[in-house]
Design an enzyme around this catalytic site. Sequence first.
Site, PDB file in Angstrom:
ATOM      1  N   ASN A 215      25.887  -6.273  -0.936  1.00  7.25           N
ATOM      2  CA  ASN A 215      26.521  -6.308   0.381  1.00  7.25           C
ATOM      3  C   ASN A 215      26.053  -7.554   1.121  1.00  7.25           C
ATOM      4  O   ASN A 215      25.242  -8.319   0.600  1.00  7.25           O
ATOM      5  CB  ASN A 215      26.203  -5.027   1.154  1.00  7.25           C
ATOM      6  CG  ASN A 215      24.718  -4.871   1.337  1.00  7.25           C
ATOM      7  OD1 ASN A 215      24.075  -5.712   1.952  1.00  7.25           O
ATOM      8  ND2 ASN A 215      24.148  -3.816   0.771  1.00  7.25           N
ATOM      9  N   ASP A 284      25.131   1.964  -1.676  1.00  9.00           N
ATOM     10  CA  ASP A 284      25.282   3.420  -1.757  1.00  9.00           C
ATOM     11  C   ASP A 284      25.556   3.885  -3.188  1.00  9.00           C
ATOM     12  O   ASP A 284      25.256   5.017  -3.538  1.00  9.00           O
ATOM     13  CB  ASP A 284      26.424   3.883  -0.839  1.00  9.00           C
ATOM     14  CG  ASP A 284      26.033   3.700   0.619  1.00  9.00           C
ATOM     15  OD1 ASP A 284      24.829   3.887   0.923  1.00  9.00           O
ATOM     16  OD2 ASP A 284      26.903   3.361   1.435  1.00  9.00           O
ATOM     17  N   LYS A 294      28.278  -9.779 -20.923  1.00  6.79           N
ATOM     18  CA  LYS A 294      29.299 -10.069 -19.918  1.00  6.79           C
ATOM     19  C   LYS A 294      30.622  -9.433 -20.342  1.00  6.79           C
ATOM     20  O   LYS A 294      31.078  -9.661 -21.476  1.00  6.79           O
ATOM     21  CB  LYS A 294      29.452 -11.588 -19.785  1.00  6.79           C
ATOM     22  CG  LYS A 294      30.390 -11.997 -18.681  1.00  6.79           C
ATOM     23  CD  LYS A 294      30.481 -13.503 -18.570  1.00  6.79           C
ATOM     24  CE  LYS A 294      31.581 -13.877 -17.609  1.00  6.79           C
ATOM     25  NZ  LYS A 294      31.877 -15.292 -17.628  1.00  6.79           N
ATOM     26  N   ILE A 312      16.715   6.232   0.008  1.00  3.23           N
ATOM     27  CA  ILE A 312      15.271   5.963   0.048  1.00  3.23           C
ATOM     28  C   ILE A 312      14.657   6.523   1.331  1.00  3.23           C
ATOM     29  O   ILE A 312      13.628   7.206   1.313  1.00  3.23           O
ATOM     30  CB  ILE A 312      15.022   4.443  -0.070  1.00  3.23           C
ATOM     31  CG1 ILE A 312      15.610   3.938  -1.395  1.00  3.23           C
ATOM     32  CG2 ILE A 312      13.536   4.112   0.027  1.00  3.23           C
ATOM     33  CD1 ILE A 312      15.672   2.438  -1.543  1.00  3.23           C
ATOM     34  N   PHE A 328      17.865   2.448  10.238  1.00  8.72           N
ATOM     35  CA  PHE A 328      18.861   1.542  10.818  1.00  8.72           C
ATOM     36  C   PHE A 328      20.248   2.079  10.516  1.00  8.72           C
ATOM     37  O   PHE A 328      20.453   2.702   9.472  1.00  8.72           O
ATOM     38  CB  PHE A 328      18.715   0.137  10.233  1.00  8.72           C
ATOM     39  CG  PHE A 328      17.873  -0.750  11.096  1.00  8.72           C
ATOM     40  CD1 PHE A 328      16.516  -0.550  11.193  1.00  8.72           C
ATOM     41  CD2 PHE A 328      18.462  -1.774  11.829  1.00  8.72           C
ATOM     42  CE1 PHE A 328      15.735  -1.357  12.013  1.00  8.72           C
ATOM     43  CE2 PHE A 328      17.700  -2.587  12.652  1.00  8.72           C
ATOM     44  CZ  PHE A 328      16.331  -2.378  12.739  1.00  8.72           C
ATOM     45  N   LYS A 346      19.085  12.523   8.727  1.00  7.27           N
ATOM     46  CA  LYS A 346      17.935  11.955   8.009  1.00  7.27           C
ATOM     47  C   LYS A 346      16.599  12.362   8.640  1.00  7.27           C
ATOM     48  O   LYS A 346      15.545  11.883   8.230  1.00  7.27           O
ATOM     49  CB  LYS A 346      18.064  10.425   7.934  1.00  7.27           C
ATOM     50  CG  LYS A 346      19.343   9.982   7.209  1.00  7.27           C
ATOM     51  CD  LYS A 346      19.275   8.571   6.650  1.00  7.27           C
ATOM     52  CE  LYS A 346      20.611   8.191   6.020  1.00  7.27           C
ATOM     53  NZ  LYS A 346      20.553   7.046   5.131  1.00  7.27           N
TER      54      LYS A 346
HETATM   55  O1  C5P Z   1      23.408   6.141   5.395  1.00  8.69           O
HETATM   56  P1  C5P Z   1      23.260   4.728   5.779  1.00  8.69           P
HETATM   57  O2  C5P Z   1      23.230   3.805   4.603  1.00  8.69           O
HETATM   58  O3  C5P Z   1      24.159   4.212   6.822  1.00  8.69           O
HETATM   59  O4  C5P Z   1      21.803   4.723   6.470  1.00  8.69           O
HETATM   60  C1  C5P Z   1      21.179   3.576   6.825  1.00  8.69           C
HETATM   61  C2  C5P Z   1      19.687   3.770   6.820  1.00  8.69           C
HETATM   62  O5  C5P Z   1      19.257   4.463   5.663  1.00  8.69           O
HETATM   63  C3  C5P Z   1      18.946   2.446   6.788  1.00  8.69           C
HETATM   64  O6  C5P Z   1      17.745   2.623   7.476  1.00  8.69           O
HETATM   65  C4  C5P Z   1      18.751   2.213   5.300  1.00  8.69           C
HETATM   66  O7  C5P Z   1      17.643   1.361   5.043  1.00  8.69           O
HETATM   67  C5  C5P Z   1      18.514   3.614   4.788  1.00  8.69           C
HETATM   68  N1  C5P Z   1      19.023   3.854   3.424  1.00  8.69           N
HETATM   69  C6  C5P Z   1      18.146   4.047   2.393  1.00  8.69           C
HETATM   70  N2  C5P Z   1      18.625   4.300   1.122  1.00  8.69           N
HETATM   71  C7  C5P Z   1      19.932   4.375   0.883  1.00  8.69           C
HETATM   72  C8  C5P Z   1      20.851   4.178   1.935  1.00  8.69           C
HETATM   73  C9  C5P Z   1      20.366   3.920   3.179  1.00  8.69           C
HETATM   74  O8  C5P Z   1      16.928   3.962   2.600  1.00  8.69           O
HETATM   75  N3  C5P Z   1      20.357   4.620  -0.326  1.00  8.69           N
END
Ligand code: C5P
Length: 405
Positions: A215, A284, A294, A312, A328, A346
């Site tokens: 991203n 995600d 490749k 995480i 965030f 969360k």
């Molecule tokens: O659910 P979303 O991705 O919008 O949530 C954002 C927050 O969750 C951020 O703090 C991001 O670092 C954390 N996050 C994470 N692991 C993921 C997705 C998001 O730690 N797989």
Amino acid sequence: MTTYVSSTSKKRLLLGVTGGIAAYKVAELARLLTQNGIDVHTIMTESAHHFIGPVTFQSLTGNPVYTDLWGANAAANMAHINLSRNADMILVAPASANFIAKLANGIADDLLTTLCLARDCPLMIAPAMNRQMWENPATQRNLSVLRHDNIKIIGPACGEQACGETGMGRMSEACELAEAVRSALQAKNLLRNKKVLVTAGPTFEAIDAVRGLTNKSSGKMGYAIAQAAVEAGAKVTLVSGPTCLMPPAVDTLINVVSAAEMLHAVQAQIEQIDIFIGVAAVADYRAAEVNQQKLKKTNEKMLLELIPNPDILMTVSNLPKPPFCVGFAAETQDLEKNAEIKRKKKKLPLLVANLAQYAIASDEVELVLIDDNGKHILPKATKLQQAQHLINHIHLLYKRKDNLA
Ligand code: C5P
């Protein structure tokens, strides 16, 4: 023999003055700092004497002024150690191009450069020089070394210069420097000895040997937060996805690529962590199967099977004894509503929300902090300034939680 004893309540600042016409503005700075209750000790380089006299600083600060590495007033000729021993901070203003070059290269050939090398306190500099000296690649190279070494650079500003030219290189005004010192001294001990883990940047999920999913995160916000946590005295671990940034001077830097690697690195550290700040834009999904070679192009449609990545932040916040967790949320619409849903889901005491379309890769951002008491808007400012506000806010909430425990 001179002894250097600072009162316990007063902050002790070493004010380094190098040779430049902007030195005249530093007299006002010394007055403002002293007026603000800061114990100011001035160190002048030899060339600074050509622009301003030591008596000015002595009168304004009420303290002797030091210039000589080998002076008779230095206890056992160890002035460099004694002067910096109890210092809370060193500010060098004006910082000439020559001084900056010496600092970047670890040269210690006078009292001021020796003190800077022998310090264990934060160092801030306010550059001032002719615009061509400022623009010179050598100066810019030296400044990037200083940034990497976690030396804070205030200014310079753009404007009319003493040489008659107009451009970058005017030293910041005395009141701006006094404010920068005040806020740095205040921030210095907020998270002293606290262990902070920050995740930053994007993750990259391989599809085949050369392609992947990622991203647009630049990592700037996460790196700024790691930097602000270092400035606040924390022991910082930065777990970073791939970025093009120079990392701040954290205690531990762990570079990772994928979400799985990021999770693994976080889990290996998390038991000792007091505050976890998840800034990384973790992908995600990842490919269900990673092709080692490749993939060849064909004219056929291609279906890519994706499976969800672990969350995480949620893994950490669901631990039986989680650290203080900050998340965030980058949203493109309904910012506050979506952010609050995310915070509840969360189980986060604090969530930082921003609009993705304005935040990604930019240097300035507006943030909304959402906690149990509601929302707090941080109007648009640089990512480092926002990171400093965020660290202040985390400190307040963390202290409250600690008192309740
Ligand atoms: O659910 P979303 O991705 O919008 O949530 C954002 C927050 O969750 C951020 O703090 C991001 O670092 C954390 N996050 C994470 N692991 C993921 C997705 C998001 O730690 N797989």
